[in-house]
Design a protein around this motif. Structure first.
Motif, PDB file in Angstrom:
ATOM      1  N   GLN A 139     -33.433 -84.277  12.600  1.00 46.69           N
ATOM      2  CA  GLN A 139     -33.488 -83.171  13.318  1.00 46.69           C
ATOM      3  C   GLN A 139     -32.390 -82.713  14.199  1.00 46.69           C
ATOM      4  O   GLN A 139     -31.900 -83.911  14.757  1.00 46.69           O
ATOM      5  CB  GLN A 139     -34.935 -82.885  14.293  1.00 46.69           C
ATOM      6  N   SER A 141     -30.318 -80.211  17.045  1.00 47.53           N
ATOM      7  CA  SER A 141     -30.891 -79.157  18.039  1.00 47.53           C
ATOM      8  C   SER A 141     -29.628 -78.768  18.578  1.00 47.53           C
ATOM      9  O   SER A 141     -28.557 -79.435  18.851  1.00 47.53           O
ATOM     10  CB  SER A 141     -31.863 -79.744  19.139  1.00 47.53           C
ATOM     11  N   TYR A 148     -33.804 -74.074  23.442  1.00 42.64           N
ATOM     12  CA  TYR A 148     -33.552 -75.018  22.722  1.00 42.64           C
ATOM     13  C   TYR A 148     -33.808 -74.418  21.214  1.00 42.64           C
ATOM     14  O   TYR A 148     -35.029 -73.820  21.152  1.00 42.64           O
ATOM     15  CB  TYR A 148     -33.860 -76.407  22.893  1.00 42.64           C
ATOM     16  N   TYR A 149     -33.197 -74.869  20.029  1.00 37.26           N
ATOM     17  CA  TYR A 149     -33.401 -74.357  18.832  1.00 37.26           C
ATOM     18  C   TYR A 149     -33.454 -75.498  17.870  1.00 37.26           C
ATOM     19  O   TYR A 149     -32.028 -76.463  18.219  1.00 37.26           O
ATOM     20  CB  TYR A 149     -32.484 -73.357  18.201  1.00 37.26           C
ATOM     21  N   SER A 150     -34.076 -75.815  16.827  1.00 33.68           N
ATOM     22  CA  SER A 150     -34.045 -77.136  16.106  1.00 33.68           C
ATOM     23  C   SER A 150     -34.064 -76.647  14.601  1.00 33.68           C
ATOM     24  O   SER A 150     -34.586 -75.672  14.388  1.00 33.68           O
ATOM     25  CB  SER A 150     -35.461 -78.124  16.451  1.00 33.68           C
ATOM     26  N   LEU A 151     -33.414 -77.508  13.885  1.00 30.56           N
ATOM     27  CA  LEU A 151     -33.426 -77.367  12.451  1.00 30.56           C
ATOM     28  C   LEU A 151     -33.959 -78.844  11.851  1.00 30.56           C
ATOM     29  O   LEU A 151     -33.055 -79.933  12.110  1.00 30.56           O
ATOM     30  CB  LEU A 151     -31.993 -77.035  12.088  1.00 30.56           C
ATOM     31  N   HIS A 214     -25.295 -75.291   8.269  1.00 30.07           N
ATOM     32  CA  HIS A 214     -25.936 -75.279   9.544  1.00 30.07           C
ATOM     33  C   HIS A 214     -25.635 -76.504  10.488  1.00 30.07           C
ATOM     34  O   HIS A 214     -25.327 -76.174  11.743  1.00 30.07           O
ATOM     35  CB  HIS A 214     -27.303 -74.849   9.575  1.00 30.07           C
ATOM     36  N   MET A 218     -24.199 -76.396  14.290  1.00 29.48           N
ATOM     37  CA  MET A 218     -24.774 -76.893  15.158  1.00 29.48           C
ATOM     38  C   MET A 218     -23.877 -77.851  15.857  1.00 29.48           C
ATOM     39  O   MET A 218     -23.860 -78.005  17.315  1.00 29.48           O
ATOM     40  CB  MET A 218     -25.911 -77.236  14.968  1.00 29.48           C
ATOM     41  N   THR A 309     -26.405 -69.246  10.747  1.00 31.50           N
ATOM     42  CA  THR A 309     -26.912 -70.335  11.429  1.00 31.50           C
ATOM     43  C   THR A 309     -27.680 -69.944  12.664  1.00 31.50           C
ATOM     44  O   THR A 309     -29.067 -70.440  12.810  1.00 31.50           O
ATOM     45  CB  THR A 309     -26.005 -71.539  11.969  1.00 31.50           C
ATOM     46  N   GLU A 312     -30.821 -68.302  11.347  1.00 30.64           N
ATOM     47  CA  GLU A 312     -31.954 -69.202  10.916  1.00 30.64           C
ATOM     48  C   GLU A 312     -32.670 -69.693  12.120  1.00 30.64           C
ATOM     49  O   GLU A 312     -33.780 -70.181  11.862  1.00 30.64           O
ATOM     50  CB  GLU A 312     -30.998 -70.219   9.978  1.00 30.64           C
ATOM     51  N   LEU A 313     -32.031 -69.970  13.198  1.00 35.84           N
ATOM     52  CA  LEU A 313     -32.706 -70.569  14.216  1.00 35.84           C
ATOM     53  C   LEU A 313     -33.411 -69.708  15.241  1.00 35.84           C
ATOM     54  O   LEU A 313     -34.635 -69.992  15.697  1.00 35.84           O
ATOM     55  CB  LEU A 313     -31.439 -71.466  15.110  1.00 35.84           C
TER      56      LEU A 313
END
Length: 330
Positions: A139, A141, A148-151, A214, A218, A309, A312-313
């Motif tokens: 993950q 972030s 906070y945003y996570s992928l 992405h 990030m 990106t 997406e988040l």
């Protein structure tokens, strides 16, 4: 002719035999901690740092003369990285891809999972391809405006290995297809171009290439030091294509990069420094005051590369509102 049009014409020759086993596929290290894979027209040795001595014994005397046998040397070279490349000048061997134990474990687990998927009846193949590998998930972030945003990162170990292999592929092409002199930054984004090509070749989709895109954005937002690996400016033109149009595989990477390289974004050091300053001003811990006109001449391009990106988040609508609040040039 426009890049989009030419890519569509040339790439229509993609092989349908993706994921077929070959010498270039990672099949898992031997009990002695090494495995040979293809790198351009040579061979590369994937090596577990824990088996440094055994790995070196697989090389020719010419290649060995260019390396240090001591485990301390390997540990110092790898440092805190998960993987890195040691190239050699030799007729048959391209070099070594040195792996940390954590990455070796992740790759071995991935091979086990892939083998289990392949053993499933072909009738359920589509379902098995959609299943998510829990073991190989990571993950990433970021924090934007206090939120906070996570992928989720899938198969990140495989992408890391392809990136390192890309280094050796590109080094082998310097002086012929690629310029003899490449900066450290060019080496990094070229390795990601190889990663894109390889992921498309193996999966027939751009999902993993988008993930790498992405991840690079990030990483840049989190730490400006990651500018050295920022490949978004070079990858976006390729990722903007429809997957079915990009399933055109030049059978060899050398043909692909020979065609693509002259059309990819080149950023010199002064331009990179300006983007570095703008990113820090936008995302850095000290950016408490809004300066929407700051370095306005770089804003549109930076927003272009960050938009996929952030969309997406955050969601596309929220991302666009945020970008327009930050950059007066939009």
């Amino acid at each position: 002719m426009r890049l989009t049009s030419v890519i569509c014409i040339v790439l229509l020759m993609l092989s349908v035999n993706r994921l077929a086993a070959s010498e270039s596929d990672y099949q898992g290290l031997t009990n002695l901690g090494w495995q040979w894979v293809s790198a351009a027209d040579k061979k590369a040795l994937i090596c577990d740092i824990s088996h440094w001595h055994e790995c070196l014994q697989q090389l020719s005397s010419t290649a060995l003369a260019q390396l240090d046998f001591s485990p301390e040397y390997a540990e110092n070279v790898l440092g805190r990285q998960e993987a890195m490349v040691l190239s050699v000048k030799e007729s048959q061997h391209a070099g070594i891809i040195l792996l940390a134990p954590s990455l070796v474990q992740a790759l071995e687990q991935q091979v086990t999972e892939d083998s289990a998927h392949k053993s499933i009846d072909k009738i359920t193949k589509k379902n098995s391809e959609k299943s998510t590998s829990i073991i190989s998930i990571r993950q990433a972030s970021i924090s934007v405006a206090g939120k906070y945003y996570s992928l989720i990162l899938e198969h990140q170990a495989q992408l890391t290995l392809w990136h390192e292999l890309g280094h050796l592929e590109n080094i082998a092409l310097q002086g012929s297809i690629l310029p003899i002199n490449l900066s450290a930054y060019q080496h990094e984004w070229l390795a990601d171009v190889y990663t894109l090509w390889r992921s498309l070749k193996e999966t027939g989709k751009l999902d993993l290439a988008w993930q790498q895109y992405h991840r690079r954005n990030m990483a840049l937002i989190n730490d400006i030091a990651n500018l050295s690996h920022w490949s978004a400016p070079q990858l976006l033109s390729l990722l903007s294509e429809q997957p079915e149009r990009l399933q055109l595989d030049f059978e060899q990477y050398s043909n692909f990069i020979a065609f693509i390289y002259p059309k990819l974004m080149q950023l010199d050091e002064s331009t990179l420094a300006e983007y570095s300053s703008l990113v820090q001003r936008t995302f850095g811990a000290g950016a408490v005051q809004s300066l929407p006109h700051y370095m306005f001449w770089r804003q549109q391009e930076l927003a272009l590369w960050l938009r996929p990106t952030l969309g997406e988040l955050m969601g596309e609508k929220q991302a666009e509102l945020w970008l327009k609040a930050q950059f007066s040039a939009l």
